[in-house]
Design a protein around this motif. Structure first.
Motif, PDB file in Angstrom:
ATOM      1  N   PRO A  44       0.626   0.146  -4.727  1.00  0.00           N
ATOM      2  CA  PRO A  44       1.107  -1.046  -5.222  1.00  0.00           C
ATOM      3  C   PRO A  44       0.883  -1.293  -6.516  1.00  0.00           C
ATOM      4  O   PRO A  44      -0.042  -1.077  -7.115  1.00  0.00           O
ATOM      5  CB  PRO A  44       0.464  -2.233  -4.342  1.00  0.00           C
ATOM      6  N   ARG A  45       1.835  -2.022  -7.391  1.00  0.00           N
ATOM      7  CA  ARG A  45       1.882  -2.154  -8.775  1.00  0.00           C
ATOM      8  C   ARG A  45       2.383  -3.520  -8.929  1.00  0.00           C
ATOM      9  O   ARG A  45       3.054  -4.262  -8.165  1.00  0.00           O
ATOM     10  CB  ARG A  45       2.958  -1.197  -9.107  1.00  0.00           C
ATOM     11  N   ILE A  46       1.951  -3.962 -10.093  1.00  0.00           N
ATOM     12  CA  ILE A  46       2.701  -5.312 -10.730  1.00  0.00           C
ATOM     13  C   ILE A  46       3.136  -4.997 -12.078  1.00  0.00           C
ATOM     14  O   ILE A  46       2.389  -4.359 -12.730  1.00  0.00           O
ATOM     15  CB  ILE A  46       1.853  -6.672 -10.697  1.00  0.00           C
ATOM     16  N   VAL A  47       4.463  -5.339 -12.398  1.00  0.00           N
ATOM     17  CA  VAL A  47       5.062  -5.085 -13.657  1.00  0.00           C
ATOM     18  C   VAL A  47       5.255  -6.674 -14.065  1.00  0.00           C
ATOM     19  O   VAL A  47       6.011  -7.632 -13.637  1.00  0.00           O
ATOM     20  CB  VAL A  47       6.420  -4.438 -13.290  1.00  0.00           C
ATOM     21  N   THR A  48       5.153  -6.465 -15.471  1.00  0.00           N
ATOM     22  CA  THR A  48       5.142  -7.901 -16.235  1.00  0.00           C
ATOM     23  C   THR A  48       6.055  -7.447 -17.274  1.00  0.00           C
ATOM     24  O   THR A  48       6.229  -6.234 -17.915  1.00  0.00           O
ATOM     25  CB  THR A  48       4.031  -8.401 -16.747  1.00  0.00           C
ATOM     26  N   ARG A  49       6.886  -8.664 -17.868  1.00  0.00           N
ATOM     27  CA  ARG A  49       7.615  -8.432 -19.143  1.00  0.00           C
ATOM     28  C   ARG A  49       7.201  -9.609 -19.850  1.00  0.00           C
ATOM     29  O   ARG A  49       7.264 -10.860 -19.451  1.00  0.00           O
ATOM     30  CB  ARG A  49       9.104  -8.808 -18.873  1.00  0.00           C
TER      31      ARG A  49
ATOM     32  N   LYS B 226     -13.253   9.996   3.300  1.00  0.00           N
ATOM     33  CA  LYS B 226     -11.826   9.513   3.050  1.00  0.00           C
ATOM     34  C   LYS B 226     -11.747   8.456   1.743  1.00  0.00           C
ATOM     35  O   LYS B 226     -10.668   8.836   0.984  1.00  0.00           O
ATOM     36  CB  LYS B 226     -11.134   8.842   4.139  1.00  0.00           C
ATOM     37  N   VAL B 227     -12.574   7.665   1.637  1.00  0.00           N
ATOM     38  CA  VAL B 227     -12.581   6.949   0.510  1.00  0.00           C
ATOM     39  C   VAL B 227     -12.566   7.380  -0.863  1.00  0.00           C
ATOM     40  O   VAL B 227     -12.187   7.094  -2.087  1.00  0.00           O
ATOM     41  CB  VAL B 227     -13.701   5.713   0.533  1.00  0.00           C
ATOM     42  N   PHE B 479     -22.001 -10.749   4.658  1.00  0.00           N
ATOM     43  CA  PHE B 479     -23.044 -10.790   5.833  1.00  0.00           C
ATOM     44  C   PHE B 479     -23.076  -9.701   6.625  1.00  0.00           C
ATOM     45  O   PHE B 479     -24.041  -9.363   7.340  1.00  0.00           O
ATOM     46  CB  PHE B 479     -22.558 -11.884   6.892  1.00  0.00           C
ATOM     47  N   LEU B 480     -22.451  -8.698   6.274  1.00  0.00           N
ATOM     48  CA  LEU B 480     -22.236  -7.452   7.193  1.00  0.00           C
ATOM     49  C   LEU B 480     -23.474  -6.414   6.562  1.00  0.00           C
ATOM     50  O   LEU B 480     -23.957  -5.668   7.427  1.00  0.00           O
ATOM     51  CB  LEU B 480     -20.976  -6.505   6.876  1.00  0.00           C
ATOM     52  N   VAL B 481     -24.033  -6.076   5.477  1.00  0.00           N
ATOM     53  CA  VAL B 481     -23.741  -6.366   3.989  1.00  0.00           C
ATOM     54  C   VAL B 481     -23.178  -5.114   3.643  1.00  0.00           C
ATOM     55  O   VAL B 481     -23.591  -4.040   3.808  1.00  0.00           O
ATOM     56  CB  VAL B 481     -24.870  -6.908   3.289  1.00  0.00           C
ATOM     57  N   ALA B 482     -21.832  -5.163   2.871  1.00  0.00           N
ATOM     58  CA  ALA B 482     -21.022  -3.958   2.106  1.00  0.00           C
ATOM     59  C   ALA B 482     -20.328  -4.330   0.923  1.00  0.00           C
ATOM     60  O   ALA B 482     -19.994  -5.482   0.823  1.00  0.00           O
ATOM     61  CB  ALA B 482     -20.119  -3.439   3.101  1.00  0.00           C
ATOM     62  N   CYS B 483     -20.207  -3.376   0.200  1.00  0.00           N
ATOM     63  CA  CYS B 483     -19.468  -3.636  -1.264  1.00  0.00           C
ATOM     64  C   CYS B 483     -17.955  -3.798  -0.765  1.00  0.00           C
ATOM     65  O   CYS B 483     -17.552  -2.828   0.087  1.00  0.00           O
ATOM     66  CB  CYS B 483     -19.538  -2.319  -1.973  1.00  0.00           C
ATOM     67  N   ARG B 484     -17.403  -4.756  -1.436  1.00  0.00           N
ATOM     68  CA  ARG B 484     -15.845  -5.052  -1.211  1.00  0.00           C
ATOM     69  C   ARG B 484     -15.031  -4.049  -1.790  1.00  0.00           C
ATOM     70  O   ARG B 484     -13.798  -4.219  -1.589  1.00  0.00           O
ATOM     71  CB  ARG B 484     -15.519  -6.271  -1.692  1.00  0.00           C
ATOM     72  N   PHE B 485     -15.578  -3.325  -2.677  1.00  0.00           N
ATOM     73  CA  PHE B 485     -14.808  -2.312  -3.724  1.00  0.00           C
ATOM     74  C   PHE B 485     -13.611  -1.340  -2.871  1.00  0.00           C
ATOM     75  O   PHE B 485     -12.545  -1.287  -3.231  1.00  0.00           O
ATOM     76  CB  PHE B 485     -15.257  -1.656  -4.721  1.00  0.00           C
ATOM     77  N   PRO B 486     -14.182  -0.855  -1.721  1.00  0.00           N
ATOM     78  CA  PRO B 486     -12.992  -0.098  -1.051  1.00  0.00           C
ATOM     79  C   PRO B 486     -11.887  -0.584  -0.718  1.00  0.00           C
ATOM     80  O   PRO B 486     -10.797   0.124  -0.705  1.00  0.00           O
ATOM     81  CB  PRO B 486     -13.997   0.624   0.014  1.00  0.00           C
ATOM     82  N   LEU B 490      -9.244   0.197  -3.408  1.00  0.00           N
ATOM     83  CA  LEU B 490      -8.485   1.218  -3.087  1.00  0.00           C
ATOM     84  C   LEU B 490      -7.564   0.833  -1.834  1.00  0.00           C
ATOM     85  O   LEU B 490      -7.056   1.848  -1.215  1.00  0.00           O
ATOM     86  CB  LEU B 490      -9.544   2.132  -2.697  1.00  0.00           C
ATOM     87  N   GLY B 491      -7.564  -0.145  -1.413  1.00  0.00           N
ATOM     88  CA  GLY B 491      -6.574  -0.487  -0.250  1.00  0.00           C
ATOM     89  C   GLY B 491      -7.224  -0.200   1.159  1.00  0.00           C
ATOM     90  O   GLY B 491      -6.764   0.113   2.203  1.00  0.00           O
ATOM     91  N   TRP B 492      -8.700   0.410   1.186  1.00  0.00           N
ATOM     92  CA  TRP B 492      -9.390   0.832   2.417  1.00  0.00           C
ATOM     93  C   TRP B 492      -9.179  -0.518   3.349  1.00  0.00           C
ATOM     94  O   TRP B 492      -9.537  -1.337   3.270  1.00  0.00           O
ATOM     95  CB  TRP B 492     -10.789   1.137   2.245  1.00  0.00           C
TER      96      TRP B 492
END
Lengths: 75, 612
Positions: A44-49, B226-227, B479-486, B490-492
């Motif tokens: 997914p992307r976001i494009v701005t002008r 996979k991540v 609270f789980l505790v895990a990093c939100r970054f994936p 990355l849309g994990w």
């Protein structure tokens, strides 16, 4: 017509440039511009002008600054 | 009970004693772990009015049922205490091997109380706890302390430590671990320092109890791989969090000059592309396959690990556009154990206050060398200026007066993260209603605002998005505790997390169960806030006043002439309260508290403040 394109984050490595002017026919759409860039369509992307979000069907104007970015979710 | 060890280790530094305490399944299911455990323990054990820097405050390290287990990205721990910066519940998370080692030692949390009679280091190894003198490293920075510990115990142990900032009770001192990890923005390092606790070292050797260890192992290692693959495909970690800097500059959301400007023509000099080009090493947390710690040489030739928040607040916000100098400021914060975000806002506020005649001094925006000296003075509380800077921007503003509180960039005392909300209403709300003060960790909705709503909107959709993200980011991941970054980068899939939770606990929870726990924790933190500030009003959920000031509007760029509108922001805040079931002050109503299962906690709060 010339517009300035800025690619954000990893997109610049996909397309092979970070920022440059691109020539395209008058009244081209954002979609037409994006199709000229070798970007993966999977993410997914976001494009701005000029700093404002736009949709693919919007018509470009001479001198527009277009930024294409991954859809960041804020660290 | 699977997944949880069922044990908490309580250590008293005054009496040099410790004991293993058991907890039951009801506590585990109600609070799950991490932020949930910490909020509940502090609510029960640290009464309102307790001096955050006194022996009666308690320092908590809390883990959750998937912490330390190989799965995406579980090498994190929550540190918490009553905050010396904000005066109520404060916490943070950081990547650390403590996550795995403490669980392998048989504990899900540590409660540290009292105060040592001399600088002390704790060594926890399974059932054993040693109280060791820390005189050799007291007064030293976090890098030297870490090296000392690794030399003594080996590099594989879990470590939490503080630098001079924590020792000297800087109100935004953090806890540090590994090469570049830091957490506990609202002064969790100062709480350790107040107890003369220099470091906690943990070594655990036993298996973590799990319902189905084989299934969890296959799932966890498979998903870590996979991540890592998604990261490679998308190229996210080429610039990691710093990719967003160039975007913030495009859309007028970058902090520049104490947030007075939102973009700058020189921002490209410190962006993710330049950072990646300067990279000399990459560091990360345990159990991570998308490591984000991009490291460069700073001006003095030292290794400095940077992320977006560091660069935004120690770079553009100070109008310092030399990457190696930003690296130097970041290195000093890490070495002294100061929160880079608060430190950046404190320095920018100081420069702004001098410029506006509210304070005297010769510090100016863009002056990296003086900024370095000021960080050293703050970390050591050196002289009047060092003491002022060490207390954070809100206390500085109250000392300076002359209306300077309007541009002290903080909410509830905690400095704002690196997103300039001069005209980003939803993100301003996210900062206003974050559980512990202006942290970006709990909700970040800027791309949602621009792409799926409109920037101008103050509508209920933005309040709903903030709540949705608080449940995920400030709730489940904490609270789980895990990093939100994936997930965020990355849309994990979010639905992976109940899978990990269920494999380790043997339960059958879905995301809705997670959201209920998240809402309960948010409700309890609000009760903690009410107990400490019984006369609090909704003004406490407002962002800094300068964002409403038309005189502060941009003169060029995408939001020229625009600022937040106070009456509309108030309406947005009301949407949030209505959707949350909170009253006009932003406190959960009795009915909401009952729905969240917080009747007992509500009754305890009513001794101090009223409920509606």
């Amino acid at each position: 017509m010339k517009v300035r394109v800025k690619l954000i984050g990893p997109l610049m490595y996909e397309a092979g440039f970070s920022e440059k002017d691109i020539e395209l026919p008058e009244a081209s759409t954002i979609e037409a511009l994006l199709s000229m860039l070798t970007l993966s369509k999977r993410r997914p992307r976001i494009v701005t002008r000029n700093g404002r979000a736009i949709v693919p069907q919007d018509i470009l104007e001479e001198g527009d600054r277009i930024a294409v970015s991954p859809l960041y979710s804020g660290g | 009970m699977h997944g949880w060890t069922g044990s908490i280790l309580r250590i008293n530094l005054s009496t040099k004693s410790f004991r293993r305490e058991s907890y039951g399944e009801d506590f585990a299911r109600t609070w799950v772990g991490g932020r949930g455990f910490a909020a509940k323990i502090l609510y029960e054990e640290v009464p309102p009015g307790t001096d955050p820097l006194g022996p009666d405050n308690k320092f908590i390290v809390a883990l959750g049922p998937i912490a330390g287990i190989p799965a995406p990205n579980t090498g994190k721990a929550v540190v918490a205490a009553k905050s010396p910066l904000t005066g109520f519940y404060g916490d943070g998370n950081l990547g650390t091997r403590v996550s795995e080692h403490l669980r392998k030692a048989g504990y899900d949390a540590l409660i540290i109380e009292g105060k040592a009679d001399r600088p002390t280091m704790l060594f926890i190894e399974d059932n054993k706890v040693e109280f060791l003198p820390a005189g050799e490293v007291w007064g030293k920075g976090t890098y030297a302390t870490n090296d000392f510990i690794y030399k003594k115990y080996g590099a594989g142990v879990g470590v939490l430590n503080i630098g001079q900032g924590g020792e000297n009770l800087v109100r935004y001192a953090v806890v540090r671990s590994l090469e570049g990890r830091a957490g506990g923005r609202p002064g969790m390092g100062a709480v350790m320092g107040s107890k003369l606790l220099k470091a906690i070292v943990v070594k655990g050797t036993r298996p973590i109890p799990q319902a189905d260890p084989q299934a969890m192992k296959a799932l966890g290692f498979g998903d870590l791989k996979k991540v890592g693959q998604i990261d490679k495909e998308t190229g996210w970690s080429i610039q990691s969090t710093t990719g967003v800097l160039a975007w913030c500059n495009e859309v007028a959301g970058l902090p520049v000059r104490n947030f007075r400007k939102t973009h700058h023509p020189e921002a490209w000099k410190i962006d993710g592309e330049r950072l990646n080009n300067a990279r000399i090493a990459t560091y990360g947390c345990p159990n991570c396959t998308m490591r984000c710690g991009i490291t460069i040489h700073d001006r003095e030739g030292r290794e400095s690990e940077l992320d977006y928040e560091n660069i935004g607040l120690l770079g553009s916000n100070l109008e310092i556009f030399e990457l190696d100098q930003v690296g130097s400021l970041n290195y000093l914060c890490d070495e002294y154990g100061l929160d880079t975000m608060s430190a950046g806002c404190v320095l920018s506020f100081y420069a702004d206050a001098i410029e506006h005649g509210a304070a005297s001094g010769d510090f100016k925006f863009g002056d990296a060398e003086t900024a370095k000296n000021l960080l050293t003075m703050a970390a050591h509380r050196d002289g009047q200026v060092g003491n002022l800077l060490a207390d954070g921007s809100l206390r500085m503003a109250r000392a300076f007066g002359r209306g300077s509180e309007a541009y002290a960039m903080q909410v509830k005392g905690l400095e704002v993260a690196a997103y300039n909300c001069k005209f980003i209403p939803g993100q301003a709300l996210a900062f206003g209603v974050a559980a512990i003060g202006a942290h970006h960790r709990e909700a970040w909705i800027i791309t949602f605002e621009l792409k799926h709503s409109t920037r101008e909107s103050y509508g209920p959709e933005k309040a709903a998005k903030v709540i949705e993200l608080q449940r995920i980011r400030g709730g489940m991941f904490e609270f789980l505790v895990a990093c939100r970054f994936p997930w965020i980068e990355l849309g994990w899939g979010l639905d992976n997390y109940p899978k990990y939770f269920n494999a380790t606990t043997g339960l059958n929870w879905g995301l809705d169960d997670m959201w209920r726990v998240a809402d309960r924790i948010y409700g309890l933190i609000k009760l903690n806030y009410l107990r400490e500030f019984p006369h609090a009003t909704r003004q406490g959920d407002y962002p800094p006043a300068v964002w409403f000031d038309p005189a502060n509007a941009d003169t060029d760029g995408p939001i020229a002439g625009r600022v937040l509108e106070r009456d509309k922001y108030d309406g947005l805040l009301q949407h949030y309260y209505d959707q949350r079931g909170y009253d006009h002050r932003g406190i959960p109503t009795r009915a909401t508290l009952a729905r969240l299962g917080l009747e007992k906690e509500a009754a305890a709060a009513e001794k101090y403040g009223s409920l509606t």
